[in-house]
Design an enzyme around this catalytic site. Structure first.
Site, mmCIF file in Angstrom:
data_model
loop_
_atom_site.group_PDB
_atom_site.id
_atom_site.type_symbol
_atom_site.label_atom_id
_atom_site.label_comp_id
_atom_site.label_asym_id
_atom_site.label_seq_id
_atom_site.Cartn_x
_atom_site.Cartn_y
_atom_site.Cartn_z
ATOM 1 N N HIS A 46 1.644 6.955 -0.678
ATOM 2 C CA HIS A 46 0.771 6.090 0.122
ATOM 3 C C HIS A 46 -0.517 5.872 -0.661
ATOM 4 O O HIS A 46 -1.229 6.824 -0.944
ATOM 5 C CB HIS A 46 0.484 6.743 1.478
ATOM 6 C CG HIS A 46 0.099 5.772 2.530
ATOM 7 N ND1 HIS A 46 -1.155 5.191 2.607
ATOM 8 C CD2 HIS A 46 0.819 5.255 3.553
ATOM 9 C CE1 HIS A 46 -1.185 4.373 3.641
ATOM 10 N NE2 HIS A 46 -0.008 4.387 4.224
ATOM 11 N N HIS B 187 0.792 -1.221 0.000
ATOM 12 C CA HIS B 187 0.000 0.000 0.000
ATOM 13 C C HIS B 187 0.835 1.288 0.000
ATOM 14 O O HIS B 187 0.273 2.383 -0.022
ATOM 15 C CB HIS B 187 -0.917 0.023 1.230
ATOM 16 C CG HIS B 187 -0.124 0.070 2.497
ATOM 17 N ND1 HIS B 187 0.475 -1.053 3.022
ATOM 18 C CD2 HIS B 187 0.206 1.106 3.306
ATOM 19 C CE1 HIS B 187 1.136 -0.712 4.118
ATOM 20 N NE2 HIS B 187 0.992 0.601 4.311
#
Length: 154
Positions: free
Chosen positions: A76, A61
């Site tokens: 992110h 992620h």
């Protein structure tokens, strides 16, 4: 010395303060901008490296690329997406790899992230920079992979 930082995901650039997470919204990790990614129904999309450098952190992620000048840029993919435990994310790089801006890092599906109840908004952070070191922030434009989204001055 200036470092152009490029868009890692296609979408709409938004101010960091609009990110639905106080750590990013308050620039605790560093300043930057966020991208609200396109959510073409059912379509996977790529996240690409925003700068040239070495992959120093890599999770399904999120990733950090460290430039040769010692500046780190964090991407992110969504908020709280660590809770997905990698589901729906495909890695295309490895920690320690040297990458070029625009190189595919992770394939993911922002619409699927949203279906799981998480925000797909993607902070792009100049790690430990001072806000005054960033210029030409694109905070309201449609952006494509590789578009310059801000300049980081040393």
């Amino acid at each position: 010395m200036t470092l152009p930082v490029h868009c890692p995901v296609k979408g709409r650039a938004i101010p960091m303060r609009s990110v639905p997470d106080p750590v990013f919204a308050e620039s605790m990790v560093g300043p930057g901008i966020a991208i609200d990614p396109d959510r073409a129904e059912g379509a996977d999309t790529d996240a690409v490296a925003p700068v040239d450098g070495t992959v120093v952190t890599l999770h399904p992620h999120a990733f950090v690329v460290l430039t040769p000048s010692g500046r780190a840029v964090l991407v992110h993919l969504g908020i709280d997406t660590v809770k997905l435990k990698g589901e729906g994310f495909t890695l295309h790089a490895v920690k320690g790899e040297t990458v070029r801006a625009g190189q595919r890092m992770i394939t993911w599906n922002p619409a699927e992230v949203e279906r799981h109840g998480y925000s797909p908004v993607c902070p792009v952070v100049a790690v430990e920079a001072k806000p005054e070191q960033l210029a030409e922030l694109r905070e309201s434009d449609e952006v494509e992979h590789g578009d310059q989204i801000f300049i980081w001055s040393a």
